[in-house]
Design a protein around this motif. Structure first.
Motif, PDB file in Angstrom:
ATOM      1  N   ARG A 686       0.832  -1.199   0.000  1.00  0.00           N
ATOM      2  CA  ARG A 686       0.000   0.000   0.000  1.00  0.00           C
ATOM      3  C   ARG A 686       0.868   1.251   0.000  1.00  0.00           C
ATOM      4  NH1 ARG A 686      -3.188  -3.697   2.540  1.00  0.00           N
ATOM      5  NH2 ARG A 686      -5.422  -3.615   2.068  1.00  0.00           N
ATOM      6  N   TYR A 687       0.422   2.245  -0.762  1.00  0.00           N
ATOM      7  CA  TYR A 687       1.054   3.548  -0.794  1.00  0.00           C
ATOM      8  C   TYR A 687       0.010   4.569  -0.370  1.00  0.00           C
ATOM      9  CZ  TYR A 687       4.609   1.192  -3.618  1.00  0.00           C
ATOM     10  OH  TYR A 687       5.586   0.333  -4.065  1.00  0.00           O
ATOM     11  N   GLY A 688       0.234   5.219   0.743  1.00  0.00           N
ATOM     12  CA  GLY A 688      -0.750   6.146   1.271  1.00  0.00           C
ATOM     13  C   GLY A 688      -1.569   5.490   2.360  1.00  0.00           C
ATOM     14  N   GLU A 689      -2.558   6.228   2.864  1.00  0.00           N
ATOM     15  CA  GLU A 689      -3.355   5.761   3.987  1.00  0.00           C
ATOM     16  C   GLU A 689      -4.837   5.759   3.648  1.00  0.00           C
ATOM     17  OE1 GLU A 689      -2.002   4.598   6.660  1.00  0.00           O
ATOM     18  OE2 GLU A 689       0.056   5.165   6.167  1.00  0.00           O
ATOM     19  N   GLY A 690      -5.584   4.898   4.349  1.00  0.00           N
ATOM     20  CA  GLY A 690      -7.044   4.893   4.269  1.00  0.00           C
ATOM     21  C   GLY A 690      -7.564   4.512   2.903  1.00  0.00           C
ATOM     22  N   GLU A 691      -8.741   5.034   2.582  1.00  0.00           N
ATOM     23  CA  GLU A 691      -9.412   4.673   1.335  1.00  0.00           C
ATOM     24  C   GLU A 691      -8.702   5.211   0.099  1.00  0.00           C
ATOM     25  OE1 GLU A 691     -13.437   5.903   1.531  1.00  0.00           O
ATOM     26  OE2 GLU A 691     -13.995   4.506   3.144  1.00  0.00           O
ATOM     27  N   ASP A 692      -7.880   6.249   0.293  1.00  0.00           N
ATOM     28  CA  ASP A 692      -7.185   6.833  -0.852  1.00  0.00           C
ATOM     29  C   ASP A 692      -5.884   6.115  -1.182  1.00  0.00           C
ATOM     30  OD1 ASP A 692      -9.140   8.755  -1.147  1.00  0.00           O
ATOM     31  OD2 ASP A 692      -8.172  10.139   0.236  1.00  0.00           O
ATOM     32  N   ALA A 693      -5.515   5.114  -0.395  1.00  0.00           N
ATOM     33  CA  ALA A 693      -4.253   4.424  -0.629  1.00  0.00           C
ATOM     34  C   ALA A 693      -4.280   3.695  -1.970  1.00  0.00           C
ATOM     35  CB  ALA A 693      -3.976   3.431   0.495  1.00  0.00           C
ATOM     36  N   GLN A 694      -3.127   3.699  -2.631  1.00  0.00           N
ATOM     37  CA  GLN A 694      -2.984   2.899  -3.844  1.00  0.00           C
ATOM     38  C   GLN A 694      -2.519   1.515  -3.432  1.00  0.00           C
ATOM     39  OE1 GLN A 694       0.409   3.462  -6.265  1.00  0.00           O
ATOM     40  NE2 GLN A 694      -0.582   2.762  -8.140  1.00  0.00           N
ATOM     41  N   VAL A 695      -3.189   0.489  -3.938  1.00  0.00           N
ATOM     42  CA  VAL A 695      -2.854  -0.891  -3.608  1.00  0.00           C
ATOM     43  C   VAL A 695      -2.148  -1.505  -4.815  1.00  0.00           C
ATOM     44  CG1 VAL A 695      -3.731  -3.146  -2.938  1.00  0.00           C
ATOM     45  CG2 VAL A 695      -4.821  -1.083  -2.053  1.00  0.00           C
ATOM     46  N   ARG A 696      -0.919  -1.918  -4.603  1.00  0.00           N
ATOM     47  CA  ARG A 696      -0.083  -2.466  -5.683  1.00  0.00           C
ATOM     48  C   ARG A 696       0.087  -3.968  -5.491  1.00  0.00           C
ATOM     49  NH1 ARG A 696       6.333  -0.893  -6.474  1.00  0.00           N
ATOM     50  NH2 ARG A 696       6.708  -2.076  -8.420  1.00  0.00           N
ATOM     51  N   ARG A 697      -0.228  -4.736  -6.523  1.00  0.00           N
ATOM     52  CA  ARG A 697       0.006  -6.180  -6.470  1.00  0.00           C
ATOM     53  C   ARG A 697       1.489  -6.464  -6.663  1.00  0.00           C
ATOM     54  NH1 ARG A 697      -0.090 -10.255  -6.055  1.00  0.00           N
ATOM     55  NH2 ARG A 697      -1.021 -11.601  -7.621  1.00  0.00           N
ATOM     56  N   ILE A 698       2.023  -7.317  -5.802  1.00  0.00           N
ATOM     57  CA  ILE A 698       3.420  -7.733  -5.897  1.00  0.00           C
ATOM     58  C   ILE A 698       3.442  -9.154  -6.452  1.00  0.00           C
ATOM     59  CG2 ILE A 698       5.566  -8.113  -4.644  1.00  0.00           C
ATOM     60  CD1 ILE A 698       4.613  -5.169  -4.774  1.00  0.00           C
ATOM     61  N   THR A 699       3.892  -9.283  -7.684  1.00  0.00           N
ATOM     62  CA  THR A 699       3.845 -10.585  -8.354  1.00  0.00           C
ATOM     63  C   THR A 699       5.202 -11.280  -8.410  1.00  0.00           C
ATOM     64  OG1 THR A 699       4.207  -9.562 -10.514  1.00  0.00           O
ATOM     65  CG2 THR A 699       1.923  -9.835  -9.794  1.00  0.00           C
ATOM     66  N   ARG A 700       6.289 -10.559  -8.094  1.00  0.00           N
ATOM     67  CA  ARG A 700       7.624 -11.154  -8.162  1.00  0.00           C
ATOM     68  C   ARG A 700       8.375 -10.913  -6.855  1.00  0.00           C
ATOM     69  NH1 ARG A 700       7.684 -14.856 -12.247  1.00  0.00           N
ATOM     70  NH2 ARG A 700       6.137 -14.104 -13.751  1.00  0.00           N
ATOM     71  N   PRO A 701       7.883 -11.509  -5.743  1.00  0.00           N
ATOM     72  CA  PRO A 701       8.596 -11.366  -4.477  1.00  0.00           C
ATOM     73  C   PRO A 701       9.866 -12.220  -4.471  1.00  0.00           C
ATOM     74  CG  PRO A 701       6.793 -12.888  -4.215  1.00  0.00           C
ATOM     75  CD  PRO A 701       6.694 -12.357  -5.623  1.00  0.00           C
ATOM     76  N   ASP A 702      10.791 -11.860  -3.570  1.00  0.00           N
ATOM     77  CA  ASP A 702      11.970 -12.677  -3.312  1.00  0.00           C
ATOM     78  C   ASP A 702      11.568 -13.702  -2.250  1.00  0.00           C
ATOM     79  OD1 ASP A 702      14.351 -13.798  -2.556  1.00  0.00           O
ATOM     80  OD2 ASP A 702      15.436 -11.898  -2.355  1.00  0.00           O
ATOM     81  N   PHE A 703      11.382 -14.951  -2.673  1.00  0.00           N
ATOM     82  CA  PHE A 703      10.806 -15.963  -1.783  1.00  0.00           C
ATOM     83  C   PHE A 703      11.576 -16.087  -0.471  1.00  0.00           C
ATOM     84  CE2 PHE A 703      10.874 -20.418  -0.306  1.00  0.00           C
ATOM     85  CZ  PHE A 703       9.551 -20.514   0.112  1.00  0.00           C
ATOM     86  N   ALA A 704      12.891 -16.014  -0.533  1.00  0.00           N
ATOM     87  CA  ALA A 704      13.703 -16.216   0.665  1.00  0.00           C
ATOM     88  C   ALA A 704      13.457 -15.151   1.726  1.00  0.00           C
ATOM     89  CB  ALA A 704      15.183 -16.249   0.286  1.00  0.00           C
ATOM     90  N   THR A 705      12.866 -14.029   1.336  1.00  0.00           N
ATOM     91  CA  THR A 705      12.651 -12.929   2.287  1.00  0.00           C
ATOM     92  C   THR A 705      11.219 -12.848   2.805  1.00  0.00           C
ATOM     93  OG1 THR A 705      12.032 -11.287   0.611  1.00  0.00           O
ATOM     94  CG2 THR A 705      14.391 -11.631   1.013  1.00  0.00           C
ATOM     95  N   VAL A 706      10.313 -13.678   2.280  1.00  0.00           N
ATOM     96  CA  VAL A 706       8.896 -13.544   2.624  1.00  0.00           C
ATOM     97  C   VAL A 706       8.646 -14.046   4.045  1.00  0.00           C
ATOM     98  CG1 VAL A 706       6.532 -14.199   2.032  1.00  0.00           C
ATOM     99  CG2 VAL A 706       8.202 -13.791   0.215  1.00  0.00           C
ATOM    100  N   LEU A 707       8.004 -13.211   4.848  1.00  0.00           N
ATOM    101  CA  LEU A 707       7.600 -13.539   6.215  1.00  0.00           C
ATOM    102  C   LEU A 707       6.103 -13.376   6.315  1.00  0.00           C
ATOM    103  CD1 LEU A 707      10.401 -11.515   8.048  1.00  0.00           C
ATOM    104  CD2 LEU A 707      10.363 -13.996   7.676  1.00  0.00           C
ATOM    105  N   VAL A 708       5.396 -14.376   6.848  1.00  0.00           N
ATOM    106  CA  VAL A 708       3.934 -14.365   6.896  1.00  0.00           C
ATOM    107  C   VAL A 708       3.483 -14.504   8.338  1.00  0.00           C
ATOM    108  CG1 VAL A 708       1.840 -15.537   6.126  1.00  0.00           C
ATOM    109  CG2 VAL A 708       3.808 -15.383   4.588  1.00  0.00           C
TER     110      VAL A 708
END
Length: 780
Positions: A686-708
């Motif tokens: 997300r970029y920005g806050e609340g309802e005005d935030a832009q939501v960006r899909r991340i399709t190429r994450p670095d798998f070794a760094t992903v924390l859930v």
């Protein structure tokens, strides 16, 4: 693969057909009577009917609006019949004749010249020449009068606004005021041949789209489509691109012969198990399939319309309540323990197998969704009298399948599973005996959302018995549409794995049934269904079947064919490799939007944002610092075939879920809230806050760094990272769970141009080449 939900033709191929073409008439009739229509020639049709009550009255319908065909195949609406004539030869038997009271009447529904709704009743005998059972009828719609006696009762038809018309037919002894049964079932028929239309509006435009083969099979259903002609249905199947099997569900409401019994009309009262109209329609349907190069398959279930089912045949719960489905009116389930019910079902299966063999089709027989009915509140229907006797007279009580079960209860479920498996084996044996020595292909259809319901883990003992394990059937068919359309992917994956492990059919001996969409306002579910088809194809099943043609036609679903292959390996659209050079500080990064701006005469602006997310552009040329790096760039450019293949690029100014470049943490970005069903959560930033935030899909994450994380707790070992950056849990997170993730990521990009211009002299003088790169849109 791409698909389309067509709502109308927009320039696609069309043709012309004669108005009143025999293939496009339909029927309507009240239950329990049954009628069918078959086109017998380019200018002929035949209607057969089975009557049980004095009030039974059917209608052969021509509709000005084609509401049954797929939008790409429907004939054009034309309500104007002025200066149009219809002529046909009428022959009939077992019906009230043309010249008698209550004889066949043409009912015309439309509007009068003033625009008011009006219905005209045109006695066909007034326009006939011949006898009451063999006559030529001529109807000129611009000179047509309703009314019994002409000219005394004349009611001139206004032909300019006709909605629909239907020809009535009724049995001898018809009495519209009496609900009493006829002395015995009466079967009648009529034929309209030499059908000819003439005049100013004798022809109608009709959609004639012919889609290339899409690699899929399709299902049809007699309950929903038995009012149409077989030729009309098979035209749609073929022209929409379906090949291979036509899995034809025989239904639960119309195929069986009925007899009056104690104020009800019941199946299984002796004699031929099928009514005459059903036999004739299915012979024609199977023959049409064969002529079109399709392979029909008869699908028979244990389901029967409740009002026509003998009470002793019904499955019942512990309290004696019958197994009733949620349909309106409800259907019920036949008890596998009831010998009379199963013997009747065997005669039905043998009869339909005989119809397949009669037209020269291979006998392919599917047992569809055989199970012990279980209500949503956990009541399982194992307690009809026949089942109680089969289980020893005093079977263990199971009031709720959702509760923990004792060894005695699970043992009883195993008994129920064995009994169910034996009943299906007996059904297959009955078909094989009826067709011997010809071969029979036997299949079973299982519905995993019911059989493997997560809140009833022991239900599989009764409803997915090991007695079905290979090679009990030649092939297994699996459907999971409730989970598919709900997005319950974790349930689906586990169910497929469990079916494979429990029954042992390899992928090439399985079919997948995809669909269906119950209501018109749910047509957006085709998005998931189409994706499910793509997923199923990766498992390399024997066949994928779309369930079913009525919903395909209603919603305008068009499955586009796969792209042609040339024999060489298709070029990859994306190489999952990282750009080999680090971007220097001089590299250019440009986020861009697309916005249309219109300026009014007074100077005010109207702005329309065409993109919901920014698209990045880069110039990576300034990052090339040496001859070796220049060589690496040229080699990488050539390997990508210029802009033909995508690759990964690390944006030096924004590559983390934490701020822009900070180390990621498991709480960085909220991915969604658990609902107990959904297991896949796409990575987003997300970029920005609340309802005005832009939501960006991340399709190429670095798998070794992903924390859930779920509810703040780091998750390890219970999730995988699917294609395009989707975190997929083994089990769907619980309702209300807060799912978050942190990660580093790259941008999917491609070279922007087909050429790479590098001047050696300029490079030696310190001038960097221009190498534009543009972001690829991979997911919304």
């Amino acid at each position: 693969m791409a698909f389309w939900l067509a709502s109308k033709r927009e320039g696609q191929a069309s043709d012309w057909l004669m108005r009143f073409d025999p293939r496009f008439w339909t029927l309507n009739f009240p239950r329990p009577m049954v009628a069918t229509v078959v086109s017998t020639a380019p200018d002929g049709l035949r209607v057969e009917a089975s009557f049980l009550r004095k009030t039974d009255l059917g209608g052969l319908i021509w509709d000005s609006v084609d509401a049954l065909d797929h939008p790409l195949l429907a004939y054009r609406t034309d309500r104007d019949y002025a200066h149009t004539s219809l002529r046909f030869r009428w022959r009939s038997g077992g019906l009230i004749p043309l010249d008698a009271i209550n004889g066949p009447t043409l009912t015309i529904e439309g509007r009068d010249e003033a625009g008011a709704s009006h219905t005209w009743y045109v006695r066909l005998w007034n326009y006939a020449e011949g006898t009451g059972e063999d006559a030529v009828v001529t109807l000129d719609f611009s000179a047509l009068d309703g009314g019994y006696a002409l000219p005394a009762d004349a009611d001139r038809v206004w032909p300019g606004a006709i909605e629909r018309m239907f020809i009535s037919f009724a049995p001898p002894g018809y009495d519209d005021a009496s609900p009493d049964p006829l002395p015995a079932e009466t079967e009648g028929w009529f034929e309209m041949t030499e059908i000819a239309t003439d005049g100013a509006r004798a022809m109608l435009e009709i959609g004639d789209v012919v889609m290339p083969a899409n690699g899929l099979a399709i299902a049809t259903g007699y309950d929903d489509q038995g009012i149409q002609t077989p030729a009309r249905l098979i035209r749609a199947v073929r022209q929409l691109g379906y090949r291979g099997s036509v899995v034809h569900y025989l239904g639960m409401s119309h195929y069986f012969r009925l007899a009056a019994n104690g104020g009800r009309y019941l199946a299984g009262q002796g004699g031929d198990p099928l009514n005459g109209p059903t036999r004739s329609w299915h012979r024609a349907f199977f023959a049409e399939c064969l002529a079109a190069g399709l392979s029909p398959m008869a699908s028979l279930s244990y389901e029967l319309l409740d009002q026509h089912c003998p009470e002793d045949w019904k499955q019942r719960d512990l309290g004696g309540n019958p197994a009733l489905t949620g349909w309106d009116p409800p259907s019920t389930l036949l008890s596998p323990a009831n010998s009379q019910a199963m013997a009747w079902l065997q005669t039905v299966s043998a009869a339909f197998a005989g119809s397949l063999a009669e037209v020269g089709a291979p006998v392919r027989f599917q047992i569809g969704e055989p199970w012990w009915w279980t209500f949503g509140d956990g009541r399982i229907c194992l307690y009809d009298d026949a089942a109680r006797a089969a289980f020893g007279g005093s079977p263990a009580a199971i009031p709720d399948m959702r509760a923990p079960l004792s060894p005695a209860q699970t043992a009883m479920l195993d008994q129920a599973g064995a009994l169910l498996a034996q009943s299906t084996a007996d059904l297959v044996a009955a078909v094989r005996t009826a067709i011997a020595p010809a071969p029979v292909e036997a299949l079973a259809l299982v519905f995993t959302p019911t059989l493997l319901a997560p809140d009833m883990p022991e239900l599989k003992r009764a409803n997915l018995p090991t007695g079905w394990a290979a090679p009990a059937f030649d092939r297994l068919q699996v459907e999971d549409y409730d989970w598919l359309t709900a997005g319950a992917d974790a349930h689906r994956r586990k169910a497929h794995a469990e079916v494979d492990a429990r029954l042992g059919y390899p992928a090439q001996e399985q079919d997948y049934l995809a669909g269906f969409v119950l209501r018109p306002n749910q047509r957006d579910q085709w998005l998931r269904i189409d994706a499910g088809i793509d997923e199923a194809l990766t498992r390399a099943p024997h066949e994928v079947v779309v369930w079913a043609l009525p919903q395909v036609a209603r919603d305008g679903y068009v499955r586009l064919p796969p792209p042609p292959t040339s024999g060489a390996d298709p070029m990859q659209a994306f190489d999952d490799v990282l750009y080999p050079l680090a971007l220097g500080r001089d590299a250019t990064v440009v986020p861009e939007f697309s916005t249309s701006v219109s300026v009014t005469a007074s100077g005010f602006e109207r702005r329309n944002s065409l993109w919901s997310n920014a698209r990045l552009r880069f110039d990576v040329g300034p990052g090339v610092r040496s001859e070796a790096e220049l060589g690496a760039l040229i080699a990488f450019f050539r390997a990508r075939r210029g802009p033909a293949r995508g690759f990964r690029l690390r944006d030096p100014s924004d590559f983390s879920s934490s701020g822009m470049v900070a180390a990621p943490g498991p709480l960085d970005q909220p991915l969604g809230t658990g609902d107990g069903i959904k297991a896949g959560f796409p990575l987003i930033k997300r970029y920005g806050e609340g309802e005005d935030a832009q939501v960006r899909r991340i399709t190429r994450p670095d798998f070794a760094t992903v924390l859930v994380s779920i509810d703040g707790a780091l998750q390890v070992g219970n999730w995988t990272l699917a294609e395009h950056g989707v975190v997929t849990f083994d089990d769907a997170p619980s309702i209300g769970a807060d799912i978050r993730a942190g990660f580093l990521f790259d941008v999917p990009v491609r070279f922007a141009e087909d050429s790479l211009e590098v001047s050696g002299a300029a490079f030696a003088a310190g001038e960097a080449p221009s190498v534009p790169v543009v972001e690829i849109r991979e997911a919304s």
